[in-house]
Scaffold this motif. Structure first.
Motif, PDB file in Angstrom:
ATOM      1  N   VAL A  78      35.171  69.233  42.129  1.00 14.43           N
ATOM      2  CA  VAL A  78      36.189  70.107  43.323  1.00 14.43           C
ATOM      3  C   VAL A  78      35.460  69.256  44.524  1.00 14.43           C
ATOM      4  O   VAL A  78      35.377  69.068  45.605  1.00 14.43           O
ATOM      5  N   LEU A  79      33.395  69.135  44.491  1.00 12.06           N
ATOM      6  CA  LEU A  79      32.645  68.625  45.422  1.00 12.06           C
ATOM      7  C   LEU A  79      33.348  67.328  45.657  1.00 12.06           C
ATOM      8  O   LEU A  79      33.657  66.798  46.448  1.00 12.06           O
ATOM      9  N   LEU A  80      33.468  66.358  45.050  1.00 13.25           N
ATOM     10  CA  LEU A  80      34.682  64.759  44.533  1.00 13.25           C
ATOM     11  C   LEU A  80      35.833  65.180  45.357  1.00 13.25           C
ATOM     12  O   LEU A  80      36.107  64.376  46.361  1.00 13.25           O
ATOM     13  N   PHE A  81      36.418  66.156  45.709  1.00 13.62           N
ATOM     14  CA  PHE A  81      37.687  66.700  46.199  1.00 13.62           C
ATOM     15  C   PHE A  81      37.401  66.404  47.732  1.00 13.62           C
ATOM     16  O   PHE A  81      38.591  66.590  48.447  1.00 13.62           O
ATOM     17  N   LEU A  82      36.069  67.759  47.665  1.00 17.61           N
ATOM     18  CA  LEU A  82      35.967  68.211  48.831  1.00 17.61           C
ATOM     19  C   LEU A  82      35.143  66.812  50.553  1.00 17.61           C
ATOM     20  O   LEU A  82      34.773  66.659  51.352  1.00 17.61           O
ATOM     21  N   GLY A  83      35.014  65.397  49.286  1.00 19.17           N
ATOM     22  CA  GLY A  83      34.726  64.514  50.496  1.00 19.17           C
ATOM     23  C   GLY A  83      33.463  64.381  49.873  1.00 19.17           C
ATOM     24  O   GLY A  83      33.043  63.278  50.639  1.00 19.17           O
ATOM     25  N   ILE A  84      32.849  64.371  48.906  1.00 21.54           N
ATOM     26  CA  ILE A  84      31.557  64.106  48.124  1.00 21.54           C
ATOM     27  C   ILE A  84      31.576  61.904  47.881  1.00 21.54           C
ATOM     28  O   ILE A  84      32.375  62.136  46.965  1.00 21.54           O
ATOM     29  N   GLY A  85      30.453  61.460  48.302  1.00 23.11           N
ATOM     30  CA  GLY A  85      30.658  59.615  48.090  1.00 23.11           C
ATOM     31  C   GLY A  85      30.840  60.198  46.951  1.00 23.11           C
ATOM     32  O   GLY A  85      29.980  60.092  46.290  1.00 23.11           O
ATOM     33  N   GLY A  86      31.735  58.785  46.425  1.00 20.76           N
ATOM     34  CA  GLY A  86      32.020  58.247  45.072  1.00 20.76           C
ATOM     35  C   GLY A  86      30.475  58.102  44.379  1.00 20.76           C
ATOM     36  O   GLY A  86      30.059  58.338  43.661  1.00 20.76           O
ATOM     37  N   TRP A  87      29.984  57.055  45.386  1.00 14.35           N
ATOM     38  CA  TRP A  87      28.635  56.034  45.014  1.00 14.35           C
ATOM     39  C   TRP A  87      27.653  57.678  45.147  1.00 14.35           C
ATOM     40  O   TRP A  87      26.633  57.195  44.580  1.00 14.35           O
ATOM     41  N   VAL A  88      27.943  58.702  46.483  1.00 17.57           N
ATOM     42  CA  VAL A  88      26.937  59.332  45.921  1.00 17.57           C
ATOM     43  C   VAL A  88      27.437  60.566  44.595  1.00 17.57           C
ATOM     44  O   VAL A  88      25.224  60.233  44.139  1.00 17.57           O
ATOM     45  N   TYR A  89      27.413  60.383  44.315  1.00 16.23           N
ATOM     46  CA  TYR A  89      28.211  61.009  42.682  1.00 16.23           C
ATOM     47  C   TYR A  89      27.266  59.832  41.437  1.00 16.23           C
ATOM     48  O   TYR A  89      26.652  60.082  40.385  1.00 16.23           O
ATOM     49  N   VAL A  90      27.892  59.003  41.831  1.00 18.54           N
ATOM     50  CA  VAL A  90      27.574  57.733  40.882  1.00 18.54           C
ATOM     51  C   VAL A  90      25.696  57.615  41.417  1.00 18.54           C
ATOM     52  O   VAL A  90      24.974  57.544  39.614  1.00 18.54           O
ATOM     53  N   LEU A  91      24.707  58.101  42.190  1.00 21.93           N
ATOM     54  CA  LEU A  91      23.760  58.116  42.239  1.00 21.93           C
ATOM     55  C   LEU A  91      22.844  59.138  41.349  1.00 21.93           C
ATOM     56  O   LEU A  91      22.075  59.049  40.805  1.00 21.93           O
ATOM     57  N   TYR A  92      23.325  60.254  41.853  1.00 22.47           N
ATOM     58  CA  TYR A  92      23.335  61.422  41.263  1.00 22.47           C
ATOM     59  C   TYR A  92      23.504  61.206  40.245  1.00 22.47           C
ATOM     60  O   TYR A  92      22.113  61.866  39.027  1.00 22.47           O
ATOM     61  N   LEU A  93      24.384  60.987  39.243  1.00 20.39           N
ATOM     62  CA  LEU A  93      24.343  61.256  37.432  1.00 20.39           C
ATOM     63  C   LEU A  93      23.546  60.320  37.215  1.00 20.39           C
ATOM     64  O   LEU A  93      22.929  60.644  35.808  1.00 20.39           O
ATOM     65  N   SER A  94      24.051  59.268  36.919  1.00 21.90           N
ATOM     66  CA  SER A  94      22.433  57.975  36.795  1.00 21.90           C
ATOM     67  C   SER A  94      21.187  58.393  36.860  1.00 21.90           C
ATOM     68  O   SER A  94      21.197  58.214  35.413  1.00 21.90           O
ATOM     69  N   THR A  95      20.863  59.294  37.964  1.00 23.72           N
ATOM     70  CA  THR A  95      19.743  59.840  38.208  1.00 23.72           C
ATOM     71  C   THR A  95      19.463  60.902  36.242  1.00 23.72           C
ATOM     72  O   THR A  95      18.548  60.657  36.036  1.00 23.72           O
ATOM     73  N   LYS A  96      20.443  61.707  36.486  1.00 25.41           N
ATOM     74  CA  LYS A  96      20.468  63.072  36.048  1.00 25.41           C
ATOM     75  C   LYS A  96      20.613  62.311  34.431  1.00 25.41           C
ATOM     76  O   LYS A  96      19.308  63.268  33.576  1.00 25.41           O
ATOM     77  N   MET A  97      21.401  61.477  34.103  1.00 26.44           N
ATOM     78  CA  MET A  97      21.528  61.251  32.797  1.00 26.44           C
ATOM     79  C   MET A  97      20.536  59.887  32.134  1.00 26.44           C
ATOM     80  O   MET A  97      19.446  59.802  31.441  1.00 26.44           O
ATOM     81  N   THR A  98      19.229  59.986  33.108  1.00 20.98           N
ATOM     82  CA  THR A  98      18.414  58.779  32.458  1.00 20.98           C
ATOM     83  C   THR A  98      17.723  59.785  32.421  1.00 20.98           C
ATOM     84  O   THR A  98      16.610  59.912  31.610  1.00 20.98           O
ATOM     85  N   ILE A  99      17.535  60.491  32.840  1.00 21.74           N
ATOM     86  CA  ILE A  99      16.624  61.780  32.907  1.00 21.74           C
ATOM     87  C   ILE A  99      16.319  62.343  31.766  1.00 21.74           C
ATOM     88  O   ILE A  99      15.524  63.031  31.348  1.00 21.74           O
ATOM     89  N   ILE A 100      17.967  62.421  31.430  1.00 21.53           N
ATOM     90  CA  ILE A 100      18.277  63.671  30.326  1.00 21.53           C
ATOM     91  C   ILE A 100      17.808  63.134  29.365  1.00 21.53           C
ATOM     92  O   ILE A 100      17.610  63.701  28.386  1.00 21.53           O
ATOM     93  N   LEU A 101      18.279  61.676  29.292  1.00 28.83           N
ATOM     94  CA  LEU A 101      18.175  60.318  28.139  1.00 28.83           C
ATOM     95  C   LEU A 101      16.538  60.326  27.529  1.00 28.83           C
ATOM     96  O   LEU A 101      16.649  60.533  26.745  1.00 28.83           O
ATOM     97  N   GLY A 102      16.284  60.168  28.342  1.00 27.50           N
ATOM     98  CA  GLY A 102      14.230  59.683  28.498  1.00 27.50           C
ATOM     99  C   GLY A 102      14.055  61.444  27.653  1.00 27.50           C
ATOM    100  O   GLY A 102      12.728  61.181  26.649  1.00 27.50           O
ATOM    101  N   ALA A 103      14.190  62.486  28.314  1.00 21.73           N
ATOM    102  CA  ALA A 103      13.863  64.184  27.887  1.00 21.73           C
ATOM    103  C   ALA A 103      14.173  64.249  26.094  1.00 21.73           C
ATOM    104  O   ALA A 103      13.874  64.804  25.211  1.00 21.73           O
ATOM    105  N   HIS A 104      15.431  63.433  25.386  1.00 22.93           N
ATOM    106  CA  HIS A 104      15.873  63.884  24.698  1.00 22.93           C
ATOM    107  C   HIS A 104      15.452  62.830  23.146  1.00 22.93           C
ATOM    108  O   HIS A 104      15.567  62.182  21.945  1.00 22.93           O
ATOM    109  N   CYS A 105      14.500  61.254  23.938  1.00 30.44           N
ATOM    110  CA  CYS A 105      14.515  59.712  23.636  1.00 30.44           C
ATOM    111  C   CYS A 105      13.722  59.570  22.152  1.00 30.44           C
ATOM    112  O   CYS A 105      12.158  60.992  22.586  1.00 30.44           O
ATOM    113  N   ALA A 106      13.386  59.364  21.439  1.00 28.79           N
ATOM    114  CA  ALA A 106      12.154  59.683  20.651  1.00 28.79           C
ATOM    115  C   ALA A 106      11.061  58.427  21.078  1.00 28.79           C
ATOM    116  O   ALA A 106      10.013  59.101  20.135  1.00 28.79           O
ATOM    117  N   TRP A 107      11.349  58.329  21.871  1.00 27.99           N
ATOM    118  CA  TRP A 107      10.466  57.433  22.393  1.00 27.99           C
ATOM    119  C   TRP A 107       9.479  58.223  23.439  1.00 27.99           C
ATOM    120  O   TRP A 107      10.675  58.699  23.822  1.00 27.99           O
TER     121      TRP A 107
END
Length: 290
Positions: free
Chosen positions: A145-174
């Motif tokens: 919905v937020l993307l439809f409302l005009g949230i920038g695609g590159w902002v979403y990429v920045l957000y999602l990449s940051t979020k996934m890096t943190i989540i992957l790191g939290a689950h990491c065996a290292w």
């Protein structure tokens, strides 16, 4: 390269980086003892999220928005990037905290149980959940919905990449945070970090086999990107220690549930009488005698 393609490249880089550190530190070889059943579940759920759940949520919200709310399309397009990022944090990460917390209730637990059935922590099981867990996740649809409302695609990429890096790191065996706790000069910084984002120490506690060791907290530590939500809502448990055992006690007693039952319940049902993955089954409670 399209925005979605760049997003997937960044996430793949994060997955590869953490996976390499798991092997380089030999934590994967020492702690990840996955079965063929685990491998099927880890892989198929990951594919379903990337190829079905996220694209479907965006496609449907875009289509419905254009059909019924065309006048609102792009309404947020002139917002500054930081405001867009903040709205995504509230619309996606906060709602995922609430969804995750609700998924530990008897009603929704069968859709989340697969994530806790892994007896190891690793980037490979980060996405491990029931197929319908993601289809019903509010954050995916709100992001659409937020993307439809005009949230920038590159902002979403920045957000999602940051979020996934943190989540992957939290689950990491290292456990990347472990050596940092031992550096006295970093203690004030790590105090802030562990209360702001999910770290291996806080998220491993959420996957603990038991709460009785004083380290485990599978009834809390629900944060995905931001652990701050746990601090704010009183579900945080911070010890800077890691549980000795990961997984579910009923699986250790009875053996693993079949991957198809874990991924496709309620369409597929377990045959175990005391399983949460069947109608009329019971959820294991470590506070009750076996």
């Amino acid at each position: 390269m399209q925005v979605s393609g760049f997003q997937n490249v960044l996430i793949l880089i994060a997955i590869t980086g953490f996976a390499l550190m798991e092997f380089a530190s030999r934590r994967y070889q020492a702690t990840v003892h996955a079965t063929a059943n685990d491998t099927k579940l880890d892989l198929l759920v990951f594919i379903s999220v990337v190829a079905v759940s996220q694209p479907l949520a965006i496609l449907v919200t875009q289509g419905m928005g254009q059909a019924w709310f065309a006048q609102w399309q792009g309404a947020m397009a002139d917002w500054p990037w930081w405001a867009m990022f903040g709205v995504l944090v509230l619309g996606d990460d906060l709602t995922q905290y609430l969804w995750h917390r609700a998924s530990h209730s008897p009603l929704l637990w069968p859709l989340h149980r697969a994530h806790h059935s892994a007896q190891y922590m690793s980037v490979r099981m980060t996405f491990r959940n029931n197929f319908f867990y993601y289809l019903m996740m509010p954050g995916l649809w709100i992001a659409g919905v937020l993307l439809f409302l005009g949230i920038g695609g590159w902002v979403y990429v920045l957000y999602l990449s940051t979020k996934m890096t943190i989540i992957l790191g939290a689950h990491c065996a290292w456990r990347w945070d472990e050596p940092l706790y031992k550096i006295r000069a970093l203690s004030p910084l790590m105090w802030i970090v562990e209360r702001t984002i999910s770290t291996p120490a806080t998220h491993w506690a959420h996957h603990a086999l038991t709460n009785k060791d004083g380290i485990g907290n599978y009834t809390g530590n629900f944060g995905n990107m931001l652990f701050l939500w746990d601090v704010v809502f009183g579900t945080a448990h911070i010890t800077r220690k890691y549980p000795e055992y990961i997984g579910l006690m009923d699986d250790r007693i009875h053996g693993q549930e079949h991957w198809a039952h874990q991924m496709f319940y309620p369409l597929a049902h377990s045959k175990r009488e005391d399983s949460a993955l069947r109608f009329g089954g019971t959820i294991y409670d470590e506070n009750k005698p076996i």
